[in-house]
Write a protein that holds these residues in place. Structure first.
Motif, PDB file in Angstrom:
ATOM      1  N   GLY A  28       0.811  -1.210   0.000  1.00  0.00           N
ATOM      2  CA  GLY A  28       0.000   0.000   0.000  1.00  0.00           C
ATOM      3  C   GLY A  28       0.843   1.258   0.000  1.00  0.00           C
ATOM      4  N   GLY A  29       1.970   1.228   0.730  1.00  0.00           N
ATOM      5  CA  GLY A  29       2.870   2.382   0.738  1.00  0.00           C
ATOM      6  C   GLY A  29       3.495   2.646  -0.617  1.00  0.00           C
ATOM      7  N   VAL A  30       3.872   1.569  -1.310  1.00  0.00           N
ATOM      8  CA  VAL A  30       4.451   1.731  -2.653  1.00  0.00           C
ATOM      9  C   VAL A  30       3.422   2.349  -3.604  1.00  0.00           C
ATOM     10  CG1 VAL A  30       5.339   0.476  -4.656  1.00  0.00           C
ATOM     11  CG2 VAL A  30       6.126  -0.116  -2.357  1.00  0.00           C
ATOM     12  N   ALA A  31       2.178   1.868  -3.522  1.00  0.00           N
ATOM     13  CA  ALA A  31       1.118   2.424  -4.378  1.00  0.00           C
ATOM     14  C   ALA A  31       0.900   3.910  -4.093  1.00  0.00           C
ATOM     15  CB  ALA A  31      -0.175   1.643  -4.163  1.00  0.00           C
ATOM     16  N   LEU A  32       0.964   4.281  -2.819  1.00  0.00           N
ATOM     17  CA  LEU A  32       0.769   5.690  -2.460  1.00  0.00           C
ATOM     18  C   LEU A  32       1.896   6.564  -2.995  1.00  0.00           C
ATOM     19  CD1 LEU A  32      -0.850   7.809  -0.952  1.00  0.00           C
ATOM     20  CD2 LEU A  32       0.382   7.192   1.131  1.00  0.00           C
ATOM     21  N   VAL A  33       3.128   6.084  -2.904  1.00  0.00           N
ATOM     22  CA  VAL A  33       4.267   6.850  -3.430  1.00  0.00           C
ATOM     23  C   VAL A  33       4.152   7.032  -4.938  1.00  0.00           C
ATOM     24  CG1 VAL A  33       6.769   6.785  -3.795  1.00  0.00           C
ATOM     25  CG2 VAL A  33       5.828   6.208  -1.560  1.00  0.00           C
ATOM     26  N   LEU A  34       3.776   5.973  -5.642  1.00  0.00           N
ATOM     27  CA  LEU A  34       3.619   6.079  -7.103  1.00  0.00           C
ATOM     28  C   LEU A  34       2.527   7.080  -7.476  1.00  0.00           C
ATOM     29  CD1 LEU A  34       3.934   2.344  -8.239  1.00  0.00           C
ATOM     30  CD2 LEU A  34       5.658   4.138  -8.347  1.00  0.00           C
ATOM     31  N   SER A  35       1.436   7.074  -6.724  1.00  0.00           N
ATOM     32  CA  SER A  35       0.350   8.018  -7.027  1.00  0.00           C
ATOM     33  C   SER A  35       0.784   9.461  -6.795  1.00  0.00           C
ATOM     34  CB  SER A  35      -0.879   7.696  -6.188  1.00  0.00           C
ATOM     35  OG  SER A  35      -0.646   7.965  -4.811  1.00  0.00           O
ATOM     36  N   LEU A  36       1.595   9.691  -5.766  1.00  0.00           N
ATOM     37  CA  LEU A  36       2.097  11.048  -5.513  1.00  0.00           C
ATOM     38  C   LEU A  36       3.063  11.488  -6.613  1.00  0.00           C
ATOM     39  CD1 LEU A  36       2.674  10.847  -1.653  1.00  0.00           C
ATOM     40  CD2 LEU A  36       0.849  12.078  -2.854  1.00  0.00           C
ATOM     41  N   LEU A  37       3.899  10.573  -7.069  1.00  0.00           N
ATOM     42  CA  LEU A  37       4.805  10.906  -8.175  1.00  0.00           C
ATOM     43  C   LEU A  37       4.014  11.246  -9.435  1.00  0.00           C
ATOM     44  CD1 LEU A  37       7.581   8.176  -7.759  1.00  0.00           C
ATOM     45  CD2 LEU A  37       7.784  10.610  -7.259  1.00  0.00           C
ATOM     46  N   ALA A  38       2.980  10.451  -9.715  1.00  0.00           N
ATOM     47  CA  ALA A  38       2.180  10.679 -10.917  1.00  0.00           C
ATOM     48  C   ALA A  38       1.408  11.986 -10.851  1.00  0.00           C
ATOM     49  CB  ALA A  38       1.206   9.509 -11.120  1.00  0.00           C
ATOM     50  N   THR A  39       0.924  12.339  -9.665  1.00  0.00           N
ATOM     51  CA  THR A  39       0.066  13.521  -9.539  1.00  0.00           C
ATOM     52  C   THR A  39       0.871  14.800  -9.341  1.00  0.00           C
ATOM     53  OG1 THR A  39      -1.677  12.145  -8.603  1.00  0.00           O
ATOM     54  CG2 THR A  39      -1.837  14.521  -8.230  1.00  0.00           C
ATOM     55  N   ILE A  40       1.845  14.771  -8.453  1.00  0.00           N
ATOM     56  CA  ILE A  40       2.550  16.007  -8.086  1.00  0.00           C
ATOM     57  C   ILE A  40       3.757  16.247  -8.992  1.00  0.00           C
ATOM     58  CG2 ILE A  40       3.801  17.184  -6.239  1.00  0.00           C
ATOM     59  CD1 ILE A  40       2.037  15.696  -4.248  1.00  0.00           C
ATOM     60  N   VAL A  41       4.649  15.265  -9.068  1.00  0.00           N
ATOM     61  CA  VAL A  41       5.900  15.461  -9.810  1.00  0.00           C
ATOM     62  C   VAL A  41       5.626  15.623 -11.308  1.00  0.00           C
ATOM     63  CG1 VAL A  41       8.143  14.468 -10.363  1.00  0.00           C
ATOM     64  CG2 VAL A  41       7.207  14.207  -8.062  1.00  0.00           C
ATOM     65  N   ALA A  42       4.831  14.711 -11.874  1.00  0.00           N
ATOM     66  CA  ALA A  42       4.548  14.798 -13.313  1.00  0.00           C
ATOM     67  C   ALA A  42       3.805  16.090 -13.649  1.00  0.00           C
ATOM     68  CB  ALA A  42       3.728  13.589 -13.750  1.00  0.00           C
ATOM     69  N   SER A  43       2.885  16.514 -12.798  1.00  0.00           N
ATOM     70  CA  SER A  43       2.152  17.758 -13.052  1.00  0.00           C
ATOM     71  C   SER A  43       3.068  18.965 -12.957  1.00  0.00           C
ATOM     72  CB  SER A  43       0.996  17.895 -12.065  1.00  0.00           C
ATOM     73  OG  SER A  43       0.076  16.828 -12.212  1.00  0.00           O
ATOM     74  N   ALA A  44       3.995  18.942 -12.002  1.00  0.00           N
ATOM     75  CA  ALA A  44       4.923  20.069 -11.863  1.00  0.00           C
ATOM     76  C   ALA A  44       5.836  20.181 -13.083  1.00  0.00           C
ATOM     77  CB  ALA A  44       5.752  19.891 -10.588  1.00  0.00           C
ATOM     78  N   ILE A  45       6.364  19.043 -13.555  1.00  0.00           N
ATOM     79  CA  ILE A  45       7.223  19.074 -14.748  1.00  0.00           C
ATOM     80  C   ILE A  45       6.430  19.528 -15.974  1.00  0.00           C
ATOM     81  CG2 ILE A  45       8.618  17.674 -16.300  1.00  0.00           C
ATOM     82  CD1 ILE A  45       9.333  15.933 -13.900  1.00  0.00           C
ATOM     83  N   GLY A  46       5.192  19.038 -16.111  1.00  0.00           N
ATOM     84  CA  GLY A  46       4.363  19.466 -17.225  1.00  0.00           C
ATOM     85  C   GLY A  46       4.049  20.955 -17.180  1.00  0.00           C
ATOM     86  N   ALA A  47       3.860  21.500 -15.977  1.00  0.00           N
ATOM     87  CA  ALA A  47       3.589  22.931 -15.840  1.00  0.00           C
ATOM     88  C   ALA A  47       4.795  23.759 -16.258  1.00  0.00           C
ATOM     89  CB  ALA A  47       3.183  23.245 -14.406  1.00  0.00           C
ATOM     90  N   VAL A  48       5.998  23.324 -15.848  1.00  0.00           N
ATOM     91  CA  VAL A  48       7.212  24.043 -16.249  1.00  0.00           C
ATOM     92  C   VAL A  48       7.367  24.031 -17.768  1.00  0.00           C
ATOM     93  CG1 VAL A  48       9.730  24.003 -16.131  1.00  0.00           C
ATOM     94  CG2 VAL A  48       8.383  23.633 -14.052  1.00  0.00           C
ATOM     95  N   ALA A  49       7.140  22.844 -18.371  1.00  0.00           N
ATOM     96  CA  ALA A  49       7.255  22.743 -19.828  1.00  0.00           C
ATOM     97  C   ALA A  49       6.207  23.619 -20.512  1.00  0.00           C
ATOM     98  CB  ALA A  49       7.095  21.287 -20.258  1.00  0.00           C
ATOM     99  N   GLY A  50       4.981  23.621 -19.992  1.00  0.00           N
ATOM    100  CA  GLY A  50       3.939  24.449 -20.591  1.00  0.00           C
ATOM    101  C   GLY A  50       4.246  25.930 -20.503  1.00  0.00           C
TER     102      GLY A  50
END
Length: 200
Positions: A82-104
């Motif tokens: 469950g902890g691994v799933a939570l970490v992956l979801s945070l990476l997908a939501t926060i990190v990927a969105s932040a990188i996409g925002a910088v690129a945009g």
């Protein structure tokens, strides 16, 4: 020859066919009680897999079996999944969105400065994005990476919930991953808008 003067043998009496206490009128001798402090003979060990009945104790020095180690008792499972799933979801939501925002933001700044001189043909075939191709590529990578991580988070979260290996974290992972796609596009829209306005 046998001696005729010898006494005749007593008649044969067979042993009791049943336990003595089942014989009518049988009663133990007055004052009878089991021997106190009875203990098994030295060196005695129970058979493999033997467990005493619930509530049974065996005298001084007896230590009860630790809870959860009795045969058939449910085993406590690790919540790592469950902890691994939570970490992956945070990476997908926060990190990927932040990188996409910088690129945009960088795409909007690069393209926005060329808007007055754009050829309509370039707009129709997306050729106007050529000067910001590196940022466009970064935005695409962040989007697809976030998608893969989000799907993995949902799958692992569902397994964690079904197998009781971190139910709380698994539920949180599924909720966060499901919101990740919306968070990504909102962040991208805000970044594009801010980048375009900065060139005015």
């Amino acid at each position: 020859m046998s001696d005729p003067s010898a006494a005749p043998a007593p008649p044969y009496v067979p042993p009791y066919p049943t336990a003595p206490d089942s014989v009518p009128g049988y009663a133990p001798a007055p004052g009878y009680a089991p021997a106190p402090g009875y203990a098994p003979a030295p060196g005695y060990a129970p058979a493999p897999g033997y467990a005493p009945a619930p509530g049974y104790t065996s005298g001084p020095g007896y230590a009860p079996t630790p809870a959860g180690s009795e045969p058939g008792a449910p085993r406590r499972r690790s919540s790592v999944l469950g902890g691994v799933a939570l970490v992956l979801s945070l990476l997908a939501t926060i990190v990927a969105s932040a990188i996409g925002a910088v690129a945009g933001y960088q795409i909007a700044q690069t393209v926005g400065s060329r808007l007055p001189t754009l050829d309509p043909a370039d707009v129709s075939d997306l050729g106007f994005l050529a000067p910001a191709r590196e940022w466009v590529l970064l935005g695409e990578v962040s989007f697809w990476s976030g998608t893969v991580l989000g799907v993995a988070a949902v799958v692992l979260g569902a397994i964690a919930i079904g197998t009781a290996r971190g139910r709380g974290a698994g539920i949180a992972a599924i909720v966060i991953a499901a919101l990740g796609i919306a968070v990504f596009f909102i962040a991208l829209f805000v970044a594009l808008t801010a980048g375009g306005m900065s060139t005015l």
